[in-house]
Design a protein around this motif. Sequence first.
Motif, PDB file in Angstrom:
ATOM      1  N   ASP A   1       6.732   1.531  11.124  1.00 29.04           N
ATOM      2  CA  ASP A   1       6.432   0.914  12.421  1.00 29.04           C
ATOM      3  C   ASP A   1       5.207   1.579  13.043  1.00 29.04           C
ATOM      4  OD1 ASP A   1       8.555  -0.881  12.348  1.00 29.04           O
ATOM      5  OD2 ASP A   1       9.947   0.605  13.132  1.00 29.04           O
ATOM      6  N   PRO A   2       4.377   0.789  13.724  1.00 28.34           N
ATOM      7  CA  PRO A   2       3.218   1.410  14.379  1.00 28.34           C
ATOM      8  C   PRO A   2       3.634   2.079  15.689  1.00 28.34           C
ATOM      9  CG  PRO A   2       3.213  -0.948  14.760  1.00 28.34           C
ATOM     10  CD  PRO A   2       4.430  -0.651  13.926  1.00 28.34           C
ATOM     11  N   LEU A   3       2.818   3.010  16.139  1.00 30.04           N
ATOM     12  CA  LEU A   3       3.140   3.768  17.356  1.00 30.04           C
ATOM     13  C   LEU A   3       3.275   2.873  18.576  1.00 30.04           C
ATOM     14  CD1 LEU A   3       3.472   6.573  18.624  1.00 30.04           C
ATOM     15  CD2 LEU A   3       0.996   6.634  18.910  1.00 30.04           C
ATOM     16  N   ASP A   4       2.395   1.897  18.700  1.00 31.85           N
ATOM     17  CA  ASP A   4       2.373   1.103  19.928  1.00 31.85           C
ATOM     18  C   ASP A   4       3.486   0.048  19.975  1.00 31.85           C
ATOM     19  OD1 ASP A   4       1.584  -0.882  18.220  1.00 31.85           O
ATOM     20  OD2 ASP A   4      -0.473  -1.019  18.955  1.00 31.85           O
ATOM     21  N   GLY A   5       4.280  -0.037  18.908  1.00 32.14           N
ATOM     22  CA  GLY A   5       5.418  -0.958  18.921  1.00 32.14           C
ATOM     23  C   GLY A   5       5.010  -2.422  18.919  1.00 32.14           C
ATOM     24  N   SER A   6       3.711  -2.705  18.692  1.00 37.87           N
ATOM     25  CA  SER A   6       3.227  -4.082  18.798  1.00 37.87           C
ATOM     26  C   SER A   6       3.804  -4.961  17.695  1.00 37.87           C
ATOM     27  CB  SER A   6       1.699  -4.094  18.712  1.00 37.87           C
ATOM     28  OG  SER A   6       1.298  -3.503  17.490  1.00 37.87           O
ATOM     29  N   LYS A   7       4.080  -4.340  16.554  1.00 44.49           N
ATOM     30  CA  LYS A   7       4.580  -5.120  15.423  1.00 44.49           C
ATOM     31  C   LYS A   7       5.694  -4.343  14.759  1.00 44.49           C
ATOM     32  CE  LYS A   7       0.718  -7.863  13.651  1.00 44.49           C
ATOM     33  NZ  LYS A   7      -0.266  -7.980  12.581  1.00 44.49           N
ATOM     34  N   ASN A   8       6.618  -5.060  14.165  1.00 43.70           N
ATOM     35  CA  ASN A   8       7.618  -4.440  13.325  1.00 43.70           C
ATOM     36  C   ASN A   8       6.962  -4.163  11.971  1.00 43.70           C
ATOM     37  OD1 ASN A   8       9.752  -4.883  11.104  1.00 43.70           O
ATOM     38  ND2 ASN A   8      10.931  -4.398  12.946  1.00 43.70           N
ATOM     39  N   HIS A   9       7.434  -3.125  11.264  1.00 52.16           N
ATOM     40  CA  HIS A   9       6.807  -2.784   9.986  1.00 52.16           C
ATOM     41  C   HIS A   9       6.814  -3.949   8.991  1.00 52.16           C
ATOM     42  CE1 HIS A   9      10.680  -2.345   7.908  1.00 52.16           C
ATOM     43  NE2 HIS A   9      11.119  -1.834   9.036  1.00 52.16           N
ATOM     44  N   GLU A  10       7.793  -4.853   9.149  1.00 49.97           N
ATOM     45  CA  GLU A  10       7.876  -5.974   8.196  1.00 49.97           C
ATOM     46  C   GLU A  10       6.648  -6.878   8.277  1.00 49.97           C
ATOM     47  OE1 GLU A  10      11.695  -7.683   9.098  1.00 49.97           O
ATOM     48  OE2 GLU A  10      12.604  -5.747   8.590  1.00 49.97           O
ATOM     49  N   HIS A  11       5.926  -6.796   9.387  1.00 51.99           N
ATOM     50  CA  HIS A  11       4.745  -7.658   9.532  1.00 51.99           C
ATOM     51  C   HIS A  11       3.449  -6.908   9.277  1.00 51.99           C
ATOM     52  CE1 HIS A  11       7.444 -10.692  10.904  1.00 51.99           C
ATOM     53  NE2 HIS A  11       7.931  -9.864  11.798  1.00 51.99           N
ATOM     54  N   LEU A  12       3.586  -5.699   8.717  1.00 50.63           N
ATOM     55  CA  LEU A  12       2.379  -4.939   8.390  1.00 50.63           C
ATOM     56  C   LEU A  12       2.224  -4.855   6.874  1.00 50.63           C
ATOM     57  CD1 LEU A  12       2.764  -2.034  10.940  1.00 50.63           C
ATOM     58  CD2 LEU A  12       0.989  -3.773  10.947  1.00 50.63           C
ATOM     59  N   GLY A  13       1.026  -4.509   6.444  1.00 48.25           N
ATOM     60  CA  GLY A  13       0.810  -4.303   5.010  1.00 48.25           C
ATOM     61  C   GLY A  13       0.467  -5.577   4.270  1.00 48.25           C
ATOM     62  N   GLU A  14       0.328  -6.675   5.011  1.00 50.86           N
ATOM     63  CA  GLU A  14      -0.107  -7.896   4.347  1.00 50.86           C
ATOM     64  C   GLU A  14      -1.558  -7.674   3.947  1.00 50.86           C
ATOM     65  OE1 GLU A  14       0.725 -11.221   6.821  1.00 50.86           O
ATOM     66  OE2 GLU A  14       2.844 -11.105   6.297  1.00 50.86           O
ATOM     67  N   ASN A  15      -1.897  -8.099   2.781  1.00 52.35           N
ATOM     68  CA  ASN A  15      -3.242  -7.916   2.222  1.00 52.35           C
ATOM     69  C   ASN A  15      -3.490  -6.522   1.651  1.00 52.35           C
ATOM     70  OD1 ASN A  15      -3.901 -10.551   3.096  1.00 52.35           O
ATOM     71  ND2 ASN A  15      -4.320  -9.720   5.137  1.00 52.35           N
ATOM     72  N   PHE A  16      -2.468  -5.649   1.759  1.00 47.82           N
ATOM     73  CA  PHE A  16      -2.641  -4.310   1.173  1.00 47.82           C
ATOM     74  C   PHE A  16      -2.224  -4.359  -0.301  1.00 47.82           C
ATOM     75  CE2 PHE A  16      -1.006  -0.165  -0.086  1.00 47.82           C
ATOM     76  CZ  PHE A  16      -2.061   0.657   0.274  1.00 47.82           C
ATOM     77  N   VAL A  17      -3.084  -3.873  -1.169  1.00 46.40           N
ATOM     78  CA  VAL A  17      -2.784  -3.905  -2.605  1.00 46.40           C
ATOM     79  C   VAL A  17      -2.954  -2.504  -3.189  1.00 46.40           C
ATOM     80  CG1 VAL A  17      -3.405  -4.893  -4.845  1.00 46.40           C
ATOM     81  CG2 VAL A  17      -3.578  -6.304  -2.792  1.00 46.40           C
ATOM     82  N   ARG A  18      -1.854  -1.956  -3.710  1.00 44.30           N
ATOM     83  CA  ARG A  18      -1.925  -0.661  -4.388  1.00 44.30           C
ATOM     84  C   ARG A  18      -2.190  -0.910  -5.870  1.00 44.30           C
ATOM     85  NH1 ARG A  18       3.215   3.295  -5.449  1.00 44.30           N
ATOM     86  NH2 ARG A  18       3.738   1.562  -6.815  1.00 44.30           N
ATOM     87  N   LEU A  19      -3.111  -0.161  -6.414  1.00 42.53           N
ATOM     88  CA  LEU A  19      -3.470  -0.356  -7.812  1.00 42.53           C
ATOM     89  C   LEU A  19      -3.258   0.945  -8.604  1.00 42.53           C
ATOM     90  CD1 LEU A  19      -6.771  -2.355  -7.122  1.00 42.53           C
ATOM     91  CD2 LEU A  19      -4.619  -3.318  -7.994  1.00 42.53           C
ATOM     92  N   PRO A  20      -2.059   1.121  -9.169  1.00 45.43           N
ATOM     93  CA  PRO A  20      -1.837   2.311 -10.001  1.00 45.43           C
ATOM     94  C   PRO A  20      -2.567   2.120 -11.330  1.00 45.43           C
ATOM     95  CG  PRO A  20       0.255   1.165  -9.503  1.00 45.43           C
ATOM     96  CD  PRO A  20      -0.862   0.237  -9.150  1.00 45.43           C
ATOM     97  N   PHE A  21      -3.394   3.082 -11.706  1.00 49.95           N
ATOM     98  CA  PHE A  21      -4.275   2.858 -12.854  1.00 49.95           C
ATOM     99  C   PHE A  21      -3.937   3.687 -14.089  1.00 49.95           C
ATOM    100  CE2 PHE A  21      -6.201   5.952  -9.935  1.00 49.95           C
ATOM    101  CZ  PHE A  21      -6.382   7.031 -10.780  1.00 49.95           C
ATOM    102  N   CYS A  22      -2.995   4.643 -13.998  1.00 55.01           N
ATOM    103  CA  CYS A  22      -2.821   5.573 -15.122  1.00 55.01           C
ATOM    104  C   CYS A  22      -2.108   4.979 -16.333  1.00 55.01           C
ATOM    105  CB  CYS A  22      -2.096   6.822 -14.651  1.00 55.01           C
ATOM    106  SG  CYS A  22      -3.213   7.911 -13.768  1.00 55.01           S
ATOM    107  N   ALA A  23      -1.224   4.008 -16.086  1.00 56.39           N
ATOM    108  CA  ALA A  23      -0.430   3.465 -17.197  1.00 56.39           C
ATOM    109  C   ALA A  23      -1.098   2.249 -17.849  1.00 56.39           C
ATOM    110  CB  ALA A  23       0.980   3.138 -16.715  1.00 56.39           C
ATOM    111  N   LEU A  24      -2.350   2.001 -17.518  1.00 58.87           N
ATOM    112  CA  LEU A  24      -3.079   0.875 -18.116  1.00 58.87           C
ATOM    113  C   LEU A  24      -4.313   1.411 -18.847  1.00 58.87           C
ATOM    114  CD1 LEU A  24      -3.071  -1.546 -15.029  1.00 58.87           C
ATOM    115  CD2 LEU A  24      -1.616  -1.715 -17.049  1.00 58.87           C
ATOM    116  N   THR A  25      -4.714   0.725 -19.904  1.00 58.43           N
ATOM    117  CA  THR A  25      -5.929   1.137 -20.610  1.00 58.43           C
ATOM    118  C   THR A  25      -7.142   0.685 -19.778  1.00 58.43           C
ATOM    119  OG1 THR A  25      -6.138  -0.947 -21.783  1.00 58.43           O
ATOM    120  CG2 THR A  25      -4.817   0.766 -22.860  1.00 58.43           C
ATOM    121  N   PRO A  26      -8.311   1.289 -20.004  1.00 56.46           N
ATOM    122  CA  PRO A  26      -9.505   0.841 -19.276  1.00 56.46           C
ATOM    123  C   PRO A  26      -9.741  -0.660 -19.439  1.00 56.46           C
ATOM    124  CG  PRO A  26      -9.957   2.915 -20.370  1.00 56.46           C
ATOM    125  CD  PRO A  26      -8.591   2.480 -20.828  1.00 56.46           C
TER     126      PRO A  26
END
Length: 374
Positions: free
Chosen positions: A334-359
């Motif tokens: 949750d953000p500090l200002d309480g403007s949004k619930n955490h469920e509405h955050l992180g849209e468009n965020f993409v984590r890219l773990p790279f170690c288990a894939l070949t180049p």
Amino acid sequence: MQSTSQGGSEPILFTRGVPAVEALPNQLISTCLQAVLEGPDGRSILQYGHNGGYLPLRRLLSEQYAVSADQLLVGNGSLHLQDLLSALLIKPGDVVLVEQPSYDRAIKTFRRRGAKVIGIPLEHDGVNLQALEKALAQQTPAFMYIVPDFQNPAGVTTSAAKRQALVDLAARHNFWLVEDIPYRTLRYKGESIPLLRDLDDRHTITVSSFSKLISPALRVGYLVAPVELVKKLTALAEDTTLAPVLPTQAAVVEFHKRGYFASNLESLKQLYAPRLQAIVQALKTYLPNVAFAEPEGGFFVSITLPEQNDYSDLLARAKQAGLILTDGRGFFADPLDGSKNHEHLGENFVRLPFCALTPEQIEEGVRRLAAVVA
Ligand code: PMP
């Protein structure tokens, strides 16, 4: 650029942050397990053991961290220790501060123990200090959890200046800083930055693990903290897991004694460094307008895609295009200002773990991602 044979139509998994399977040292672990089971401690490590963990491993780690062995607790992976820590330190309704975004399972663990988890925006050199001060002016947290080196999920490393600011704030407001450092040793370039514990050990609890350095299945993680805290956590461990997994803890000691740790670490770096280079290059090539923090180690790079995308639709279209992504929303508190619930955050965020894939897989994966985004 041409698609390689590995690129083909195989789905590419940018999902879990796991070691490359080809990097798991099964022969070396087998040798170590056999040696310890047939050695002088062979029977005692098959007995119920002391919940602080296998003493030779605590001694080995106490030398590395320049602390006494009773400041060390070895448990069944570092998430287990974070859960014990949460059980001890969080009273229902307490605030726990995390970086925003942060490690999804840590957020879940803190919530499950009754915490209100609040995220402090993470910049390319660590958390935004103004936001942190604002949060601290409102409430003293049970603790603040950070992953200072090659953060999961963002890949960010906290600068020396921000580390100093964090320990200063912890001293001023009297709260615990939990630094979780499972990736710290996997530095592929650049200089290591002091731990929070090196700057001020009075308010710091350090948590780490051999999951990324030897194998996650060993379930060997550890925690360094003041003696009183370790005593309480050890008692809690006794009431929950009853006994530590001594055979794998002993195997980790043997792994060090035989010099395997250093050589294995070197092999990991040699395998992973080109993978980091590949993902950085692919992002610059295929998504030139997307900014990201370029890590110097660890498992992760992350990006935030342009706002206009419908995120659930994007995940579905990526899947159709043979690209499996983790839903980024799990990494947000949750953000500090309480403007949004955490469920509405992180849209468009993409984590890219790279170690288990070949180049090659990395390049093809980013190429697919760029096509989906376009
Ligand atoms: N902390 C972080 C930041 C992690 O990324 C992970 C593993 N993904 C863990 C803790 C859990 O590690 P372990 O296997 O030691 O429980």
